[in-house]
Scaffold this motif. Structure first.
Motif, PDB file in Angstrom:
ATOM      1  N   ASP A   1     -15.549  10.254   4.626  1.00  0.00           N
ATOM      2  CA  ASP A   1     -14.703  11.217   3.995  1.00  0.00           C
ATOM      3  C   ASP A   1     -13.290  10.567   3.940  1.00  0.00           C
ATOM      4  OD1 ASP A   1     -16.761  12.738   3.123  1.00  0.00           O
ATOM      5  OD2 ASP A   1     -16.296  14.276   4.740  1.00  0.00           O
ATOM      6  N   GLN A   2     -12.724  10.215   5.035  1.00  0.00           N
ATOM      7  CA  GLN A   2     -11.295   9.546   5.103  1.00  0.00           C
ATOM      8  C   GLN A   2     -11.040   8.375   4.290  1.00  0.00           C
ATOM      9  OE1 GLN A   2      -8.740  11.170   6.383  1.00  0.00           O
ATOM     10  NE2 GLN A   2     -10.044  12.861   6.476  1.00  0.00           N
ATOM     11  N   LEU A   3     -12.002   7.538   4.323  1.00  0.00           N
ATOM     12  CA  LEU A   3     -12.058   6.269   3.851  1.00  0.00           C
ATOM     13  C   LEU A   3     -12.113   6.463   2.476  1.00  0.00           C
ATOM     14  CD1 LEU A   3     -12.028   3.246   3.913  1.00  0.00           C
ATOM     15  CD2 LEU A   3     -14.498   3.076   3.914  1.00  0.00           C
ATOM     16  N   ASN A   4     -12.827   7.350   1.730  1.00  0.00           N
ATOM     17  CA  ASN A   4     -12.679   7.723   0.417  1.00  0.00           C
ATOM     18  C   ASN A   4     -11.376   8.341  -0.204  1.00  0.00           C
ATOM     19  OD1 ASN A   4     -15.310   6.733  -0.287  1.00  0.00           O
ATOM     20  ND2 ASN A   4     -16.510   8.454   0.265  1.00  0.00           N
ATOM     21  N   ILE A   5     -10.873   9.024   0.789  1.00  0.00           N
ATOM     22  CA  ILE A   5      -9.387   9.788   0.350  1.00  0.00           C
ATOM     23  C   ILE A   5      -8.573   8.292   0.500  1.00  0.00           C
ATOM     24  CG2 ILE A   5      -7.535  10.861   1.384  1.00  0.00           C
ATOM     25  CD1 ILE A   5      -9.883  12.971   2.451  1.00  0.00           C
ATOM     26  N   LEU A   6      -8.557   7.595   1.408  1.00  0.00           N
ATOM     27  CA  LEU A   6      -7.571   6.417   1.443  1.00  0.00           C
ATOM     28  C   LEU A   6      -7.606   5.811   0.066  1.00  0.00           C
ATOM     29  CD1 LEU A   6      -7.722   5.544   5.048  1.00  0.00           C
ATOM     30  CD2 LEU A   6      -5.695   6.426   3.826  1.00  0.00           C
ATOM     31  N   LYS A   7      -9.079   5.325  -0.154  1.00  0.00           N
ATOM     32  CA  LYS A   7      -9.311   4.449  -1.535  1.00  0.00           C
ATOM     33  C   LYS A   7      -8.753   5.064  -2.734  1.00  0.00           C
ATOM     34  CE  LYS A   7     -13.594   2.650  -1.474  1.00  0.00           C
ATOM     35  NZ  LYS A   7     -14.746   2.168  -1.460  1.00  0.00           N
ATOM     36  N   THR A   8      -8.838   6.382  -2.636  1.00  0.00           N
ATOM     37  CA  THR A   8      -8.455   7.220  -4.202  1.00  0.00           C
ATOM     38  C   THR A   8      -6.947   7.136  -3.976  1.00  0.00           C
ATOM     39  OG1 THR A   8     -10.516   8.511  -4.003  1.00  0.00           O
ATOM     40  CG2 THR A   8      -8.551   9.416  -5.089  1.00  0.00           C
ATOM     41  N   ARG A   9      -6.427   7.416  -3.123  1.00  0.00           N
ATOM     42  CA  ARG A   9      -4.822   7.181  -2.859  1.00  0.00           C
ATOM     43  C   ARG A   9      -4.466   5.653  -3.217  1.00  0.00           C
ATOM     44  NH1 ARG A   9      -2.497   9.586   2.566  1.00  0.00           N
ATOM     45  NH2 ARG A   9      -0.784   9.149   1.347  1.00  0.00           N
ATOM     46  N   ALA A  10      -5.110   4.821  -2.696  1.00  0.00           N
ATOM     47  CA  ALA A  10      -4.598   3.365  -3.115  1.00  0.00           C
ATOM     48  C   ALA A  10      -4.916   3.104  -4.699  1.00  0.00           C
ATOM     49  CB  ALA A  10      -5.483   2.574  -2.208  1.00  0.00           C
ATOM     50  N   ARG A  11      -5.951   3.414  -5.263  1.00  0.00           N
ATOM     51  CA  ARG A  11      -6.305   3.364  -6.469  1.00  0.00           C
ATOM     52  C   ARG A  11      -5.255   4.104  -7.306  1.00  0.00           C
ATOM     53  NH1 ARG A  11     -12.155   4.681  -5.191  1.00  0.00           N
ATOM     54  NH2 ARG A  11     -13.010   2.600  -5.051  1.00  0.00           N
ATOM     55  N   TYR A  12      -4.594   5.355  -7.038  1.00  0.00           N
ATOM     56  CA  TYR A  12      -3.985   6.242  -7.706  1.00  0.00           C
ATOM     57  C   TYR A  12      -2.620   5.201  -7.675  1.00  0.00           C
ATOM     58  CZ  TYR A  12      -0.607   9.885  -8.767  1.00  0.00           C
ATOM     59  OH  TYR A  12       0.363  10.829  -9.149  1.00  0.00           O
ATOM     60  N   THR A  13      -1.983   4.731  -6.456  1.00  0.00           N
ATOM     61  CA  THR A  13      -0.823   4.109  -6.420  1.00  0.00           C
ATOM     62  C   THR A  13      -0.760   2.777  -7.245  1.00  0.00           C
ATOM     63  OG1 THR A  13      -0.419   5.099  -4.037  1.00  0.00           O
ATOM     64  CG2 THR A  13       0.896   3.325  -4.584  1.00  0.00           C
ATOM     65  N   LEU A  14      -2.090   2.180  -7.202  1.00  0.00           N
ATOM     66  CA  LEU A  14      -2.083   0.889  -8.127  1.00  0.00           C
ATOM     67  C   LEU A  14      -1.841   1.474  -9.391  1.00  0.00           C
ATOM     68  CD1 LEU A  14      -4.972  -0.978  -6.369  1.00  0.00           C
ATOM     69  CD2 LEU A  14      -2.796  -1.798  -6.604  1.00  0.00           C
ATOM     70  N   ASN A  15      -2.451   2.258  -9.969  1.00  0.00           N
ATOM     71  CA  ASN A  15      -2.333   2.900 -11.359  1.00  0.00           C
ATOM     72  C   ASN A  15      -0.829   3.053 -11.903  1.00  0.00           C
ATOM     73  OD1 ASN A  15      -5.004   2.446 -12.166  1.00  0.00           O
ATOM     74  ND2 ASN A  15      -5.445   4.529 -11.632  1.00  0.00           N
ATOM     75  N   ILE A  16      -0.190   3.576 -10.698  1.00  0.00           N
ATOM     76  CA  ILE A  16       1.142   3.891 -11.028  1.00  0.00           C
ATOM     77  C   ILE A  16       2.110   2.677 -11.190  1.00  0.00           C
ATOM     78  CG2 ILE A  16       3.297   4.845  -9.931  1.00  0.00           C
ATOM     79  CD1 ILE A  16       1.647   7.342  -8.849  1.00  0.00           C
ATOM     80  N   PHE A  17       1.837   1.637 -10.064  1.00  0.00           N
ATOM     81  CA  PHE A  17       2.267   0.503 -10.191  1.00  0.00           C
ATOM     82  C   PHE A  17       2.071  -0.296 -11.663  1.00  0.00           C
ATOM     83  CE2 PHE A  17       2.336  -0.097  -5.315  1.00  0.00           C
ATOM     84  CZ  PHE A  17       4.037   0.000  -5.428  1.00  0.00           C
ATOM     85  N   LYS A  18       0.769  -0.357 -12.229  1.00  0.00           N
ATOM     86  CA  LYS A  18       0.583  -0.917 -13.470  1.00  0.00           C
ATOM     87  C   LYS A  18       1.190  -0.346 -14.566  1.00  0.00           C
ATOM     88  CE  LYS A  18      -4.081  -2.715 -11.427  1.00  0.00           C
ATOM     89  NZ  LYS A  18      -5.445  -2.580 -11.658  1.00  0.00           N
ATOM     90  N   ASN A  19       1.166   1.090 -14.602  1.00  0.00           N
ATOM     91  CA  ASN A  19       1.738   1.569 -15.670  1.00  0.00           C
ATOM     92  C   ASN A  19       3.426   1.489 -15.848  1.00  0.00           C
ATOM     93  OD1 ASN A  19      -0.524   2.876 -16.539  1.00  0.00           O
ATOM     94  ND2 ASN A  19      -0.412   4.545 -15.282  1.00  0.00           N
ATOM     95  N   LYS A  20       4.036   1.213 -14.616  1.00  0.00           N
ATOM     96  CA  LYS A  20       5.464   0.713 -14.579  1.00  0.00           C
ATOM     97  C   LYS A  20       5.599  -0.514 -15.142  1.00  0.00           C
ATOM     98  CE  LYS A  20       6.935   3.640 -11.043  1.00  0.00           C
ATOM     99  NZ  LYS A  20       7.550   3.882  -9.557  1.00  0.00           N
ATOM    100  N   GLN A  21       4.766  -1.389 -15.114  1.00  0.00           N
ATOM    101  CA  GLN A  21       4.927  -2.746 -15.569  1.00  0.00           C
ATOM    102  C   GLN A  21       4.990  -2.919 -17.161  1.00  0.00           C
ATOM    103  OE1 GLN A  21       2.381  -5.161 -13.603  1.00  0.00           O
ATOM    104  NE2 GLN A  21       3.404  -4.826 -11.380  1.00  0.00           N
TER     105      GLN A  21
END
Length: 73
Positions: free
Chosen positions: A53-73
């Motif tokens: 459960d904790q790993l899935n939460i971290l993975k989701t947060r990492a993917r979300y942050t990656l999407n934010i970075f990609k949308n800023k470029q």
């Protein structure tokens, strides 16, 4: 996820349980379905499921942050 670079975020987004933990989880899930777990095995299964459960939460947060970075470029 402040402080992580893109490579670190990508690695986190793609992380998994260790192979040893994954095998143990599968074995305990099978025993659980057969109603054949000891008290200690039940505690171990609960701990492993909490880790998943904790790993899935971290993975989701990492993917979300990656999407934010990609949308800023």
């Amino acid at each position: 996820m402040i402080g992580l670079n893109l490579d670190e975020l990508q690695a986190l987004a793609e992380s998994y349980l260790s192979p040893k933990a994954q095998i143990q989880l599968q074995e305990l899930l099978i025993k659980n379905s057969e109603h054949d777990l000891s008290h200690d095995e039940t505690k171990t299964l609960d701990r492993l499921l909490a880790q998943v459960d904790q790993l899935n939460i971290l993975k989701t947060r990492a993917r979300y942050t990656l999407n934010i970075f990609k949308n800023k470029q």
